[in-house]
Each structure stands twice: as structure tokens, then as C-alpha cells.
Design a protein around this motif. Structure first.
Motif, short mmCIF file in Angstrom:
data_model
loop_
_atom_site.label_atom_id
_atom_site.label_comp_id
_atom_site.label_asym_id
_atom_site.label_seq_id
_atom_site.Cartn_x
_atom_site.Cartn_y
_atom_site.Cartn_z
N LYS A 127 3.49 38.50 -4.63
CA LYS A 127 3.06 39.83 -5.03
C LYS A 127 3.90 40.87 -4.32
CE LYS A 127 -0.96 42.68 -5.77
NZ LYS A 127 -2.39 42.80 -5.77
N ILE A 128 4.39 41.85 -5.09
CA ILE A 128 5.10 42.99 -4.55
C ILE A 128 4.44 44.23 -5.14
CG2 ILE A 128 7.29 44.24 -4.47
CD1 ILE A 128 8.72 41.56 -4.62
N ASN A 129 3.82 45.02 -4.26
CA ASN A 129 3.05 46.20 -4.66
C ASN A 129 2.02 45.80 -5.71
OD1 ASN A 129 4.53 47.77 -2.85
ND2 ASN A 129 6.10 48.16 -4.37
N ASN A 130 2.08 46.35 -6.92
CA ASN A 130 1.10 46.04 -7.96
C ASN A 130 1.59 45.00 -8.96
OD1 ASN A 130 -0.72 47.93 -6.93
ND2 ASN A 130 0.20 49.59 -8.10
N ILE A 131 2.71 44.36 -8.66
CA ILE A 131 3.27 43.34 -9.57
C ILE A 131 3.11 41.97 -8.93
CG2 ILE A 131 5.38 42.52 -10.68
CD1 ILE A 131 4.34 45.08 -11.92
N GLN A 132 2.62 41.01 -9.72
CA GLN A 132 2.38 39.67 -9.21
C GLN A 132 3.06 38.63 -10.10
OE1 GLN A 132 -1.62 38.76 -7.94
NE2 GLN A 132 -1.46 36.70 -8.73
N PHE A 133 3.63 37.62 -9.46
CA PHE A 133 4.19 36.48 -10.17
C PHE A 133 3.33 35.27 -9.85
CE2 PHE A 133 6.57 32.53 -10.15
CZ PHE A 133 7.13 32.53 -11.41
N ILE A 134 2.89 34.56 -10.88
CA ILE A 134 2.17 33.30 -10.72
C ILE A 134 2.88 32.28 -11.60
CG2 ILE A 134 0.02 32.04 -11.08
CD1 ILE A 134 -1.47 34.67 -10.62
N GLY A 135 3.27 31.16 -10.99
CA GLY A 135 3.98 30.16 -11.77
C GLY A 135 4.25 28.90 -10.97
N SER A 136 5.31 28.22 -11.38
CA SER A 136 5.67 26.97 -10.71
C SER A 136 7.19 26.84 -10.65
CB SER A 136 5.08 25.78 -11.47
OG SER A 136 5.62 25.72 -12.77
N SER A 137 7.64 26.06 -9.68
CA SER A 137 9.06 25.77 -9.56
C SER A 137 9.25 24.26 -9.44
CB SER A 137 9.68 26.48 -8.35
OG SER A 137 9.19 25.91 -7.16
N GLU A 138 10.39 23.81 -9.93
CA GLU A 138 10.71 22.39 -9.90
C GLU A 138 12.19 22.24 -9.58
OE1 GLU A 138 10.58 18.60 -12.99
OE2 GLU A 138 9.80 20.54 -13.62
N LYS A 139 12.49 21.47 -8.55
CA LYS A 139 13.89 21.22 -8.20
C LYS A 139 14.42 20.11 -9.08
CE LYS A 139 16.92 20.58 -4.25
NZ LYS A 139 17.97 21.40 -4.76
N LYS A 140 15.55 20.38 -9.72
CA LYS A 140 16.22 19.41 -10.61
C LYS A 140 17.65 19.27 -10.13
CE LYS A 140 13.37 18.94 -14.29
NZ LYS A 140 13.10 17.75 -15.02
N GLY A 141 17.92 18.30 -9.29
CA GLY A 141 19.28 18.13 -8.79
C GLY A 141 19.69 19.29 -7.91
N ASP A 142 20.71 20.04 -8.34
CA ASP A 142 21.20 21.16 -7.53
C ASP A 142 20.73 22.52 -8.05
OD1 ASP A 142 22.70 21.01 -9.82
OD2 ASP A 142 24.62 21.44 -8.84
N PHE A 143 19.69 22.56 -8.88
CA PHE A 143 19.14 23.84 -9.34
C PHE A 143 17.62 23.77 -9.40
CE2 PHE A 143 20.00 21.37 -13.18
CZ PHE A 143 18.84 21.52 -13.92
N TYR A 144 16.99 24.94 -9.54
CA TYR A 144 15.54 25.05 -9.68
C TYR A 144 15.19 25.59 -11.05
CZ TYR A 144 14.90 24.63 -4.60
OH TYR A 144 14.89 24.19 -3.31
N LEU A 145 14.10 25.08 -11.61
CA LEU A 145 13.53 25.66 -12.83
C LEU A 145 12.24 26.35 -12.43
CD1 LEU A 145 13.97 22.77 -15.43
CD2 LEU A 145 15.40 24.79 -15.09
N VAL A 146 12.13 27.62 -12.79
CA VAL A 146 10.95 28.42 -12.43
C VAL A 146 10.35 28.96 -13.73
CG1 VAL A 146 10.12 30.43 -11.16
CG2 VAL A 146 12.02 29.07 -10.24
N LYS A 147 9.05 28.71 -13.90
CA LYS A 147 8.31 29.22 -15.06
C LYS A 147 7.10 29.96 -14.54
CE LYS A 147 9.34 25.17 -17.89
NZ LYS A 147 8.75 24.06 -18.64
N GLY A 148 6.75 31.07 -15.20
CA GLY A 148 5.56 31.78 -14.78
C GLY A 148 5.31 33.04 -15.56
N LYS A 149 4.45 33.87 -14.99
CA LYS A 149 4.05 35.11 -15.63
C LYS A 149 4.09 36.23 -14.61
CE LYS A 149 0.76 36.48 -19.05
NZ LYS A 149 -0.39 36.10 -19.84
N ILE A 150 4.63 37.37 -15.03
CA ILE A 150 4.64 38.57 -14.20
C ILE A 150 3.62 39.52 -14.79
CG2 ILE A 150 6.01 40.54 -13.44
CD1 ILE A 150 8.48 38.77 -13.62
N THR A 151 2.66 39.95 -13.96
CA THR A 151 1.59 40.85 -14.41
C THR A 151 1.38 41.97 -13.41
OG1 THR A 151 -0.10 39.49 -13.35
CG2 THR A 151 0.34 39.04 -15.67
#
Length: 108
Positions: free
Chosen positions: A6-30
């Protein structure tokens, strides 16, 4: 891994997954964000509710992904990504309720 930031009034809720040498991040910003109307220049609160998908890779990256937004970072930093997303929303074409239906001088 589930993540929440959370930064000020903006929040990110989601998940991350490491795949080899990169990350996949999925979520929602509200939340809410104070933005400036492009027509009258007054500030107003904009509601934010966006699904996001990021592929976090080390630079330089020369690939392409149809499903994910590519973000180049040496080290996975969600706060930096979220701050960038907030700045992008502030620079968007934001129009307040008063100006949505007003007719302005148009050049033909």
C-alpha cells in the motif's frame, strides 16, 4: 507467493511467481488518487480499480509478451513498480465530472 503493498490510498493485492530468471506478478490495484482534470485543471479524486500483469526481467531484455507488461529491474521492487503505476495514472487523460459533458471550443 501472495503479496500486498500500500502506498497512500493505493493498494496492490496479488501474487508473484519466480520462473527461472524472471518473476510473473498478477494482481489488482485499487484505491483513490488525486488527479488533475485536463480541461479545467482542478484536482479531483479518481477511483482506481485495475487488473495488472507484470513480467519482471533483468535488463537488457529483448523479448516480447502479449499477456504481461514487461518491467526491467535488476532487483524485483514492487514499491518502485507501484509508484511508477501511480505516476502513470496521474498523467492519464483525467476529466472531472463537471467537464465530462461541457462543450469546449473545438477547432475544425
Amino acid at each position: 507467493m501472495n503479496i500486498q503493498k500500500k502506498i497512500n490510498n493505493i493498494q496492490f493485492i496479488g501474487s508473484s511467481e519466480k520462473k527461472g530468471d524472471f518473476y510473473l506478478v498478477k494482481g489488482k490495484i485499487t484505491g483513490t488518487l488525486e488527479v488533475e482534470c485536463v480541461k479545467c485543471l482542478n484536482t479531483f479524486e479518481r477511483k482506481v480499480d485495475e487488473e495488472v500483469k507484470y513480467k519482471i526481467v533483468k535488463p537488457p531484455y529483448h523479448g516480447f509478451d502479449d499477456e504481461y507488461d514487461i518491467i526491467e529491474q535488476e532487483k524485483f521492487d514492487l514499491e518502485k513498480i507501484l509508484k511508477s503505476e501511480i505516476e502513470s495514472l496521474k498523467l492519464d487523460y483525467n476529466i472531472c465530472e463537471k467537464c465530462k459533458n461541457k462543450e469546449f471550443n473545438k477547432e475544425f
